[in-house]
Design an enzyme around this catalytic site. Structure first.
Site, short mmCIF file in Angstrom:
data_model
loop_
_atom_site.label_atom_id
_atom_site.label_comp_id
_atom_site.label_asym_id
_atom_site.label_seq_id
_atom_site.Cartn_x
_atom_site.Cartn_y
_atom_site.Cartn_z
N ASN A 40 0.84 -1.19 0.00
CA ASN A 40 0.00 0.00 0.00
C ASN A 40 0.88 1.24 0.00
O ASN A 40 1.90 1.31 0.69
CB ASN A 40 -0.98 0.01 1.17
CG ASN A 40 -0.37 -0.20 2.53
OD1 ASN A 40 0.64 -0.90 2.69
ND2 ASN A 40 -0.96 0.39 3.54
N GLU A 42 0.38 5.16 0.52
CA GLU A 42 -0.56 6.20 0.95
C GLU A 42 -0.11 7.58 0.47
O GLU A 42 1.03 7.75 0.02
CB GLU A 42 -0.67 6.17 2.49
CG GLU A 42 -1.25 4.84 2.97
CD GLU A 42 -1.46 4.77 4.47
OE1 GLU A 42 -0.97 5.66 5.21
OE2 GLU A 42 -2.12 3.80 4.91
N CYS A 51 -4.03 0.50 -2.53
CA CYS A 51 -3.84 -0.69 -1.71
C CYS A 51 -2.78 -1.61 -2.31
O CYS A 51 -2.46 -1.54 -3.51
CB CYS A 51 -5.14 -1.47 -1.61
SG CYS A 51 -6.46 -0.65 -0.72
N GLU A 53 -2.94 -4.82 -2.95
CA GLU A 53 -3.44 -5.74 -3.97
C GLU A 53 -3.49 -5.06 -5.33
O GLU A 53 -3.03 -5.61 -6.34
CB GLU A 53 -4.86 -6.22 -3.62
CG GLU A 53 -4.95 -7.00 -2.32
CD GLU A 53 -5.25 -6.13 -1.11
OE1 GLU A 53 -4.72 -4.98 -1.06
OE2 GLU A 53 -5.98 -6.58 -0.22
N CYS A 87 -10.09 -5.17 0.55
CA CYS A 87 -11.19 -4.20 0.56
C CYS A 87 -12.07 -4.38 -0.68
O CYS A 87 -11.69 -5.06 -1.64
CB CYS A 87 -10.65 -2.78 0.65
SG CYS A 87 -10.05 -2.11 -0.92
N CYS A 90 -10.51 -3.38 -4.07
CA CYS A 90 -9.54 -4.36 -4.56
C CYS A 90 -10.23 -5.61 -5.08
O CYS A 90 -9.80 -6.20 -6.08
CB CYS A 90 -8.54 -4.72 -3.46
SG CYS A 90 -7.36 -3.40 -3.16
N1 THU Z 1 -5.24 -1.48 2.46
C1 THU Z 1 -4.68 -2.36 1.58
O1 THU Z 1 -3.52 -2.18 1.15
N2 THU Z 1 -5.42 -3.41 1.16
C2 THU Z 1 -6.69 -3.67 1.57
O2 THU Z 1 -7.33 -4.57 1.05
C3 THU Z 1 -7.25 -2.91 2.68
C4 THU Z 1 -6.58 -1.62 2.97
C5 THU Z 1 -4.45 -0.32 2.92
C6 THU Z 1 -4.95 1.01 2.43
C7 THU Z 1 -4.42 1.94 3.50
O3 THU Z 1 -3.09 2.30 3.15
C8 THU Z 1 -4.38 1.08 4.75
O4 THU Z 1 -4.47 -0.27 4.32
C9 THU Z 1 -5.50 1.37 5.73
O5 THU Z 1 -6.74 1.33 5.12
#
Ligand code: THU
Length: 131
Positions: A40, A42, A51, A53, A87, A90
């Site tokens: 991920n 940000e 994210c 994935e 999520c 994704c």
């Molecule tokens: N996140 C992911 O990388 N994958 C997911 O399926 C759920 C959320 C990340 C996004 C963000 O950087 C952090 O987790 C918190 O939501």
């Protein structure tokens, strides 16, 4: 040779998660055995976050130009015995490229794993066929 869990643990350090401090690591395995990594990433403008994935899928398509070579994905996130699920966004993006049998291997921080399929994660997916 390192296990997927060990590789995912090392990969978590690549996550750019200064806001959530929630590091997610993904290893997308192609049919020829190639491993494409994703974390991920940000952004101070939170909506710019991607994210792990989706990072992995976007990288794989960018690097190979192919969208039909995905065999499995391995994911590590969270704390303790919890298994973190992909999520919704994704799930939708993954479903563009994989079938309902595509395995998603989830790891918790103890190294235990469980497997779910794409079809279990997103039944009744919206797809190209709907357009
Ligand atoms: N996140 C992911 O990388 N994958 C997911 O399926 C759920 C959320 C990340 C996004 C963000 O950087 C952090 O987790 C918190 O939501």
């Amino acid at each position: 040779m390192a296990s997927y869990f060990e590789k995912l643990q090392a990969l978590q350090a690549h996550a750019h998660a200064p806001y959530s401090h929630f590091q997610v690591a993904a290893i997308l395995v192609l049919k020829d055995g190639t491993e494409v990594r994703g974390v991920n990433v940000e952004n101070a403008s939170f909506g710019g976050t991607i994210c792990a994935e989706r990072s992995a899928f976007v990288s794989a398509v960018s690097q190979t130009g192919k969208v039909d070579q995905f065999a499995a994905i391995h994911l590590l996130a969270g704390k303790g015995e919890q298994f973190v699920m992909p999520c919704g966004m994704c799930r939708q993006v993954m479903s563009e490229f994989v079938g309902s049998d595509f395995p998603v291997y989830l790891y918790n921080t103890q190294g235990a794993s469980r497997t779910v399929t794409m079809g279990e994660l997103l039944p009744f997916a919206f797809s190209q066929a709907d357009l």
